[in-house]
Scaffold this motif. Structure first.
Motif, PDB file in Angstrom:
ATOM      1  N   TRP A 185     -36.571  33.177  92.379  1.00 57.99           N
ATOM      2  CA  TRP A 185     -37.430  32.122  91.392  1.00 57.99           C
ATOM      3  C   TRP A 185     -36.233  32.727  90.284  1.00 57.99           C
ATOM      4  CZ3 TRP A 185     -40.696  34.991  94.757  1.00 57.99           C
ATOM      5  CH2 TRP A 185     -40.615  35.951  94.137  1.00 57.99           C
ATOM      6  N   THR A 209     -36.419  29.645  83.644  1.00 62.35           N
ATOM      7  CA  THR A 209     -37.345  30.428  83.499  1.00 62.35           C
ATOM      8  C   THR A 209     -37.660  30.063  82.062  1.00 62.35           C
ATOM      9  OG1 THR A 209     -36.697  32.464  83.871  1.00 62.35           O
ATOM     10  CG2 THR A 209     -38.073  31.153  85.264  1.00 62.35           C
ATOM     11  N   ASP A 254     -41.771  40.448  82.680  1.00 61.70           N
ATOM     12  CA  ASP A 254     -40.752  40.590  83.334  1.00 61.70           C
ATOM     13  C   ASP A 254     -39.014  40.839  82.996  1.00 61.70           C
ATOM     14  OD1 ASP A 254     -42.627  37.887  85.064  1.00 61.70           O
ATOM     15  OD2 ASP A 254     -43.117  39.688  85.593  1.00 61.70           O
ATOM     16  N   ALA A 300     -37.886  37.376  85.514  1.00 62.24           N
ATOM     17  CA  ALA A 300     -37.693  36.071  84.704  1.00 62.24           C
ATOM     18  C   ALA A 300     -36.011  36.029  83.752  1.00 62.24           C
ATOM     19  CB  ALA A 300     -38.587  35.744  84.715  1.00 62.24           C
ATOM     20  N   ASN A 321     -35.007  34.521  81.283  1.00 65.42           N
ATOM     21  CA  ASN A 321     -35.790  33.408  80.364  1.00 65.42           C
ATOM     22  C   ASN A 321     -34.124  33.470  79.142  1.00 65.42           C
ATOM     23  OD1 ASN A 321     -37.764  33.650  81.810  1.00 65.42           O
ATOM     24  ND2 ASN A 321     -39.122  34.288  79.860  1.00 65.42           N
ATOM     25  N   TRP A 361     -39.766  26.805  87.251  1.00 66.58           N
ATOM     26  CA  TRP A 361     -40.321  27.263  87.635  1.00 66.58           C
ATOM     27  C   TRP A 361     -41.415  25.709  88.462  1.00 66.58           C
ATOM     28  CZ3 TRP A 361     -42.503  31.622  83.949  1.00 66.58           C
ATOM     29  CH2 TRP A 361     -42.186  32.820  84.291  1.00 66.58           C
TER      30      TRP A 361
END
Ligand code: LRH
Ligand code: MN
Length: 395
Positions: free
Chosen positions: A24, A29, A254, A296, A298, A394
């Motif tokens: 992931w 995300t 994260d 993550a 982003n 996600w």
């Protein structure tokens, strides 16, 4: 500080240090405010394997990929396993997901309704079957279970539901597969979380059975909590199974490992290095710990962030190995506080990058994997190749 002996010792230890990347971490995300899509994001599990393989190709230290179910579900798990191996990878942990389905509003394995608990148990059984089909080393269970208001449910009743459920999950594990129990103080639950801290995770792991261990996600602690102390305790109990490596400034952010608090990462690895040298329970436990990344990305480019993360992992691991343990122990025994702290700081302040660059060169790897990737043109080619279709996310 560093000499030929150290160089060989650190080199041998770096050979054994493997990072496990989160599938992931390559997907789009974000936060509740926005998910910013990025060019070149993988569109399916196979392309996530390609990206993890790219990180391993540049770093030589990330041969494992964690999967998340159902985000990574495919028709043929055997084919996925073969596909991973063709790319020089192995499937690491299988992550369950009982935090997105409609039925889990009031929880999953701790839900008051037995029918919902049974549904969550069926998901765990599915994850066990996937672990068996992919050769995974673990089933990792993080539960968002909890409540949002005082009185919403009974703490002790939920605890007993969880104990029974996790023991049942443990008893369904395929051979050779561990159950990794992850704790988190809050989010998505905003009043109480059933598995809120290391103590509850340890207790549940003990109840579950001999193949259960605790996962320490670096972002899952209240501010000021001494994570390296928790790590030392779990090692001493032989119950530390794995890390979810990342960093944070405020909540469960994260962010990239070591990007906010690198000294804490060093202090955590110092506990691992100290234990790994010991011939006791802690030593055995330390040598079996899985270094999983849980990040993550982003807004930052995902593959460069992963390469940077693996480099940071290696650098802080090497620093921890350079601690003069004899000097540290002597200072601790004699109450030499400044001397003891200096023994750690000296290692932390050692620039290990030249040593690691030599380690890479000796293995045919780029001395600076991040620079090499950025100069390769691969990112641009990937963005073009993946222009069509729907990028993974996600949901
Ligand atoms: C929960 C968590 C867990 C994963 C998820 C992606 O916050 O840390 O490890 O399932 O992130
Ligand atoms: Mn995690």
């Amino acid at each position: 500080m560093s000499n030929d002996f150290d160089e060989a010792r650190v080199g041998a230890s770096l050979d054994a240090l493997v990072a496990e990347l989160p599938s992931w971490g390559f997907s789009n995300t974000g936060t509740r405010f926005r998910v910013f899509p990025q060019p070149g994001t993988p569109r399916d599990t196979w392309e996530k394997l390609d990206d993890a393989a790219t990180v391993h190709r540049y770093t030589g230290a990330a041969p494992l990929i964690s999967l998340h179910i159902p985000w990574d579900t495919v028709d043929d798990w055997g084919a996925l396993r073969a596909g991973a191996e063709e790319r020089g990878l192995h499937i690491g942990a299988i992550n369950s997901n009982t935090f997105q389905d409609e039925d889990y509003r009031l929880g999953s394995l701790a839900h008051p309704d037995g029918a919902v608990r049974a549904k969550a148990m069926r998901h765990m059984e599915e994850c066990c079957a996937i672990a068996s089909a992919t050769g995974a080393h673990a089933l990792k269970v993080w539960l968002g279970d909890g409540t949002n208001y005082p009185g919403q449910d009974d703490f002790r009743a939920r605890k007993r539901r969880l104990q029974d459920a996790l023991r049942a999950v443990h008893d369904r594990l395929p051979g050779g597969v561990r159950l990794l129990i992850e704790y988190k103080p809050y989010e998505p639950a905003l009043y109480h979380t059933d598995i809120q801290d290391w103590g509850m995770a340890l207790l549940l792991a003990r109840h579950a059975g001999e193949h259960a261990r605790v996962v320490v996600d670096l972002g899952h602690h209240a501010h000021g909590v001494n994570i390296e102390q928790i790590v030392a305790i779990l090692l001493d109990e032989g119950m530390l199974g794995a890390f979810d490596l990342n960093d944070r400034k405020y909540g469960d952010d994260d962010l990239m490992l070591g990007s906010i608090n690198p000294y804490q990462l060093f202090l955590i690895f110092n506990e691992l290095a100290a234990a790994a040298a010991a011939g006791d329970t802690a030593g055995t436990c330390a040598r079996a710990v899985a270094y999983m990344v849980d990040q993550a990305h982003n807004i930052e480019p995902k593959i460069p962030a992963m390469i940077r993360t693996v480099m940071t992992l290696q650098e802080h691991w090497a620093k921890a190995l350079l601690v003069d343990r004899a000097a540290l122990c002597a200072a601790q025994r004699s109450g030499d506080i400044v001397g003891a702290n200096t023994a750690l700081k000296d290692a932390y302040d050692t620039d290990v990058r030249p040593l690691i660059a030599r380690w890479r060169a000796a293995r045919g790897l780029p001395e600076d994997p991040l620079r090499a990737y950025l100069d390769s043109g691969e990112a641009e080619a990937r963005a073009v190749a993946r222009r069509e279709g729907v990028p993974a996310g996600w949901s």
